[in-house]
Design an enzyme around this catalytic site. Structure first.
Site, mmCIF file in Angstrom:
data_model
loop_
_atom_site.group_PDB
_atom_site.id
_atom_site.type_symbol
_atom_site.label_atom_id
_atom_site.label_comp_id
_atom_site.label_asym_id
_atom_site.label_seq_id
_atom_site.Cartn_x
_atom_site.Cartn_y
_atom_site.Cartn_z
ATOM 1 N N SER A 123 -36.456 -23.780 -14.505
ATOM 2 C CA SER A 123 -37.152 -23.128 -13.388
ATOM 3 C C SER A 123 -38.157 -22.098 -13.890
ATOM 4 C CB SER A 123 -36.107 -22.422 -12.523
ATOM 5 O OG SER A 123 -36.720 -21.463 -11.688
ATOM 6 N N TYR A 154 -29.715 -16.389 -11.981
ATOM 7 C CA TYR A 154 -30.288 -17.739 -11.982
ATOM 8 C C TYR A 154 -31.200 -18.012 -13.189
ATOM 9 C CZ TYR A 154 -32.892 -21.726 -9.991
ATOM 10 O OH TYR A 154 -33.483 -22.943 -9.773
ATOM 11 N N LYS A 158 -30.711 -20.604 -16.556
ATOM 12 C CA LYS A 158 -31.655 -21.665 -16.902
ATOM 13 C C LYS A 158 -32.120 -21.523 -18.357
ATOM 14 C CE LYS A 158 -32.051 -23.872 -12.907
ATOM 15 N NZ LYS A 158 -31.372 -25.178 -12.786
ATOM 16 N N ASN A 183 -41.493 -23.733 -7.450
ATOM 17 C CA ASN A 183 -41.192 -24.084 -6.052
ATOM 18 C C ASN A 183 -41.551 -25.505 -5.618
ATOM 19 O OD1 ASN A 183 -40.331 -21.422 -5.060
ATOM 20 N ND2 ASN A 183 -42.412 -20.873 -5.703
ATOM 21 N N GLU A 196 -32.708 -22.333 2.065
ATOM 22 C CA GLU A 196 -34.050 -22.919 2.123
ATOM 23 C C GLU A 196 -35.084 -22.002 1.468
ATOM 24 O OE1 GLU A 196 -32.254 -21.775 4.521
ATOM 25 O OE2 GLU A 196 -33.410 -20.616 5.957
ATOM 26 N N ALA A 198 -39.359 -20.825 0.899
ATOM 27 C CA ALA A 198 -40.389 -20.332 1.824
ATOM 28 C C ALA A 198 -41.096 -21.431 2.640
ATOM 29 C CB ALA A 198 -41.401 -19.490 1.063
ATOM 30 N N THR A 226 -47.559 -13.837 -3.939
ATOM 31 C CA THR A 226 -48.191 -15.152 -4.150
ATOM 32 C C THR A 226 -47.262 -16.095 -4.909
ATOM 33 O OG1 THR A 226 -49.213 -14.282 -6.155
ATOM 34 C CG2 THR A 226 -50.570 -14.293 -4.149
ATOM 35 N N ARG A 227 -47.452 -17.383 -4.648
ATOM 36 C CA ARG A 227 -46.682 -18.441 -5.302
ATOM 37 C C ARG A 227 -47.526 -19.707 -5.342
ATOM 38 N NH1 ARG A 227 -43.899 -14.645 -5.639
ATOM 39 N NH2 ARG A 227 -41.652 -14.386 -5.385
HETATM 40 P P1 NAD Z 1 -30.338 -28.618 -4.028
HETATM 41 O O1 NAD Z 1 -29.453 -27.454 -3.741
HETATM 42 O O2 NAD Z 1 -30.923 -29.357 -2.892
HETATM 43 O O3 NAD Z 1 -29.582 -29.665 -4.962
HETATM 44 C C1 NAD Z 1 -28.649 -29.290 -5.947
HETATM 45 C C2 NAD Z 1 -27.420 -30.150 -5.766
HETATM 46 O O4 NAD Z 1 -26.486 -29.848 -6.813
HETATM 47 C C3 NAD Z 1 -26.696 -29.870 -4.432
HETATM 48 O O5 NAD Z 1 -26.610 -31.048 -3.663
HETATM 49 C C4 NAD Z 1 -25.319 -29.389 -4.868
HETATM 50 O O6 NAD Z 1 -24.266 -29.836 -4.028
HETATM 51 C C5 NAD Z 1 -25.203 -29.981 -6.268
HETATM 52 N N1 NAD Z 1 -24.211 -29.276 -7.051
HETATM 53 C C6 NAD Z 1 -24.059 -27.926 -7.165
HETATM 54 N N2 NAD Z 1 -23.007 -27.655 -7.945
HETATM 55 C C7 NAD Z 1 -22.486 -28.861 -8.329
HETATM 56 C C8 NAD Z 1 -21.369 -29.226 -9.119
HETATM 57 N N3 NAD Z 1 -20.571 -28.306 -9.670
HETATM 58 N N4 NAD Z 1 -21.107 -30.545 -9.284
HETATM 59 C C9 NAD Z 1 -21.889 -31.496 -8.705
HETATM 60 N N5 NAD Z 1 -22.960 -31.189 -7.935
HETATM 61 C C10 NAD Z 1 -23.253 -29.882 -7.751
HETATM 62 O O7 NAD Z 1 -31.486 -28.064 -5.006
HETATM 63 P P2 NAD Z 1 -32.850 -28.732 -5.470
HETATM 64 O O8 NAD Z 1 -33.941 -27.971 -4.845
HETATM 65 O O9 NAD Z 1 -32.792 -30.198 -5.306
HETATM 66 O O10 NAD Z 1 -32.826 -28.358 -7.023
HETATM 67 C C11 NAD Z 1 -32.490 -29.300 -8.039
HETATM 68 C C12 NAD Z 1 -32.605 -28.637 -9.387
HETATM 69 O O11 NAD Z 1 -33.932 -28.156 -9.580
HETATM 70 C C13 NAD Z 1 -31.697 -27.437 -9.592
HETATM 71 O O12 NAD Z 1 -31.245 -27.413 -10.922
HETATM 72 C C14 NAD Z 1 -32.607 -26.251 -9.354
HETATM 73 O O13 NAD Z 1 -32.166 -25.100 -10.009
HETATM 74 C C15 NAD Z 1 -33.905 -26.777 -9.918
HETATM 75 N N6 NAD Z 1 -35.095 -26.096 -9.347
HETATM 76 C C16 NAD Z 1 -35.453 -26.313 -8.062
HETATM 77 C C17 NAD Z 1 -36.557 -25.673 -7.534
HETATM 78 C C18 NAD Z 1 -37.009 -25.889 -6.109
HETATM 79 O O14 NAD Z 1 -38.039 -25.343 -5.725
HETATM 80 N N7 NAD Z 1 -36.299 -26.646 -5.294
HETATM 81 C C19 NAD Z 1 -37.306 -24.794 -8.337
HETATM 82 C C20 NAD Z 1 -36.896 -24.584 -9.652
HETATM 83 C C21 NAD Z 1 -35.803 -25.266 -10.157
#
Ligand code: NAD
Length: 338
Positions: A123, A154, A158, A183, A196, A198, A226-227
């Site tokens: 991230s 967090y 990472k 994001n 959720e 932004a 900003t993002r």
């Molecule tokens: P999300 O919360 O929709 O999906 C993550 C999934 O992991 C969830 O369904 C959750 O149930 C599952 N999970 C959590 N703990 C678990 C466990 N112990 N065993 C099995 N499953 C487990 O999040 P996302 O937005 O899809 O993010 C996916 C990845 O991308 C994550 O690693 C997140 O940190 C990273 N990320 C996302 C964003 C973003 O903007 N969405 C930004 C930076 C990094």
């Protein structure tokens, strides 16, 4: 760029969530026949269920479950993490840190299973927070993670998990790929409930204001922070390219849009999509994260000749329509995502 055989077993962790759910669909659409999708959430709560994919409901913070899901895997994509928007990661730092268990066990299990490649979703929260104090930030480049001063909880999880990926390549020779997502938004993402981010939150608030005849919108912070926001289709394409680029083995790389906008500008777009103009109620005490953050895409451009390029207005229009349908379905008592 290496090719994967369409019959190789691909494991996707976190597949009940937003990005990994979309990734399962991405591979299924490209003809991959053996996809194992895993999440700890009960199956009815998965955001997307892709026909033909093997779906397992297991908690991957346990080593034995990781071994089970990595059996026979050729490629492993770890996107499972306890995460959410600023409201979640500022409030639940311990939960975020505990995601280290997932990556620690998954990467070892992938290695023991003889997987050829391992992907980790990092991230932009790994970046030094001292560099993000001004809304008019310069884009963050990959080297800006060190000296380290990551987002508490967090971001440090990472950063540490990235280090595992780097060492499994250097010490043990397993190819790993590390993308630092900035994001991500789009349909089938979390849009309500506190986790959720932004873009979804703002679309939902506009939809709700219209539906309930409210003339104002609550905004976290002064709206000047900003993002950049990356559309989900760019994210899945980027994951595939980064995973299969031998120039990027064990090398963290930004995967994000470089179109910088303020939260106020994001609200403007959502209002235009909804055809309303709302009074802005700024909540200065609410979680708002760093003042500014953008992705420097020099490296991805140089190595892959591409960067996430879906314009925000275009991606947000699709997201808005999807959230509006979820909102209306929920109101009508139907089952929805989240
Ligand atoms: P999300 O919360 O929709 O999906 C993550 C999934 O992991 C969830 O369904 C959750 O149930 C599952 N999970 C959590 N703990 C678990 C466990 N112990 N065993 C099995 N499953 C487990 O999040 P996302 O937005 O899809 O993010 C996916 C990845 O991308 C994550 O690693 C997140 O940190 C990273 N990320 C996302 C964003 C973003 O903007 N969405 C930004 C930076 C990094």
């Amino acid at each position: 760029m290496s090719e994967t055989n369409k019959n190789d077993l691909i494991v996707v962790a976190g597949a009940g969530g937003f990005i990994a759910g979309a990734l399962v669909k991405y591979f299924a659409d490209r003809g991959f026949t053996r996809i194992r999708a895993v999440d700890k959430k009960p199956l009815p709560e998965w955001y997307q269920r892709v026909p033909g994919a093997e779906c397992l409901c297991l908690d991957l913070s346990h080593e034995e479950h990781c071994r089970r899901v990595c059996e026979d895997a050729t490629e492993v994509y770890n996107l499972a993490a306890d995460m959410g928007g600023m409201g979640f990661i500022e409030r639940f730092r311990i939960e975020c840190l505990r995601s280290i268990l997932i990556n620690t066990h998954m990467i070892e299990a992938a290695y023991r299973a003889g997987a050829q490649r391992y992907f980790f979703s990092s991230s932009a929260c790994v970046y030094n927070t001292d560099l993000q104090k001004d809304p008019k930030v310069r884009g963050l480049k990959e080297s800006d993670a060190y000296p380290a001063m990551a987002e508490r909880g967090y971001g440090w999880e990472k950063l540490m998990s990235e280090m595992f990926c780097e060492e499994y390549w250097h010490e043990r020779g397993m190819k790993t790929a590390i993308a630092r997502f900035h994001n991500v938004y789009g349909p089938y993402g979390t849009w309500d409930g506190g986790r959720e981010k932004a873009p979804a939150a703002i679309c939902r608030k506009v939809i709700e204001a219209k539906d309930r005849g409210i003339d104002s919108i609550e905004i976290w912070g002064d709206g000047n922070q900003t993002r950049s926001f990356m559309y989900i289709d760019d994210c899945t394409r980027g994951i595939d390219s980064i995973m299969h680029s031998d120039d990027l083995t064990a090398t963290p790389i930004n995967l994000g849009s470089s179109e910088l906008v303020s939260i106020n500008e994001l609200v403007n777009i959502a209002e235009e999509l909804g055809g309303v103009e709302l009074k802005r109620d700024y909540r200065l005490d609410a979680p708002q994260g760093v003042a500014g953050r953008n992705s420097d895409n020099t490296m991805i451009q140089k190595i892959l000749g591409w960067e996430p390029d879906t314009p925000l207005r275009e991606g947000l229009a699709k997201t808005y329509v999807w959230i509006e349908r979820q909102y209306m379905d929920r109101k009508a008592g139907k089952r929805t995502v989240v």
